[in-house]
Design a protein around this motif. Structure first.
Motif, PDB file in Angstrom:
ATOM      1  N   GLU A  91      35.344  42.847  43.338  1.00 11.85           N
ATOM      2  CA  GLU A  91      35.083  42.583  41.923  1.00 11.85           C
ATOM      3  C   GLU A  91      36.376  42.615  41.105  1.00 11.85           C
ATOM      4  O   GLU A  91      36.590  41.762  40.244  1.00 11.85           O
ATOM      5  N   VAL A  92      37.210  43.596  41.381  1.00 11.32           N
ATOM      6  CA  VAL A  92      38.477  43.710  40.656  1.00 11.32           C
ATOM      7  C   VAL A  92      39.314  42.457  40.880  1.00 11.32           C
ATOM      8  O   VAL A  92      39.851  41.875  39.936  1.00 11.32           O
ATOM      9  N   ALA A  93      39.410  42.018  42.136  1.00 12.68           N
ATOM     10  CA  ALA A  93      40.184  40.812  42.453  1.00 12.68           C
ATOM     11  C   ALA A  93      39.616  39.600  41.727  1.00 12.68           C
ATOM     12  O   ALA A  93      40.374  38.788  41.168  1.00 12.68           O
ATOM     13  N   ALA A  94      38.300  39.488  41.694  1.00 13.99           N
ATOM     14  CA  ALA A  94      37.668  38.349  41.023  1.00 13.99           C
ATOM     15  C   ALA A  94      37.928  38.376  39.521  1.00 13.99           C
ATOM     16  O   ALA A  94      38.263  37.350  38.921  1.00 13.99           O
ATOM     17  N   HIS A  95      37.803  39.539  38.905  1.00 15.09           N
ATOM     18  CA  HIS A  95      38.037  39.653  37.462  1.00 15.09           C
ATOM     19  C   HIS A  95      39.481  39.339  37.085  1.00 15.09           C
ATOM     20  O   HIS A  95      39.738  38.740  36.044  1.00 15.09           O
TER      21      HIS A  95
END
Length: 112
Positions: free
Chosen positions: A59-63
Motif C-alpha cells: 500500500e505504501v509503495a502504491a500511494h
C-alpha cells in the motif's frame, strides 16, 4: 499526482537491498517518535504520514508511486531510527480482521 524528477534509487543512495526482511504484506505503523520526529527525507516523512493508519508495504509503495524495493529500504531505515513499527500479520481464518487485511492487500496490489 505529480511525478518527481528524482530517480527512485537516488532516494536510497543507490541501495537496493533493505536492512530488514520485509514482505509485500508486512504491516507498518508510525511510532510516537515518527509522529513528532524529523524524517531524513521527504519520502520518509510521507511514509510516516501515511502509516499513521497501519498499512502494508504494498500500500505504501502504491500511494507513493515508488518501486517496492525502494519503499522497503526507506521503511527499513525508518524502523532502525525508531520512527515506524513493523508488524508481522497474524491471520486467523474466518476472522473479520484477516478479511479486512486481505482486502487491503488486494487493493494495494491492484493499485500497483
Amino acid at each position: 499526482m505529480r511525478r518527481s524528477l528524482v530517480r527512485p534509487y537516488a532516494r536510497t543512495r543507490g541501495r537496493t537491498t533493505p536492512c530488514r526482511k520485509l514482505e509485500l504484506e508486512t504491516l507498518i505503523s508510525t511510532s510516537e517518535r515518527g509522529r513528532h520526529g524529523r524524517a531524513a527525507s521527504v519520502a520518509q516523512r510521507r511514509i510516516c504520514d501515511l502509516c499513521a493508519e497501519t498499512r502494508s508495504v504494498a500500500e505504501v509503495a502504491a500511494h507513493l508511486g515508488l518501486p517496492l524495493a525502494v519503499v522497503k529500504v526507506l521503511v527499513g531505515d525508518l524502523a532502525d531510527a525508531g520512527m515506524v513499527q513493523i508488524h508481522e500479520p497474524g491471520l486467523v481464518l474466518g476472522d473479520r480482521t484477516s478479511r479486512e487485511f486481505m482486502e487491503r492487500v488486494l487493493n494495494g496490489l491492484r493499485a500497483l
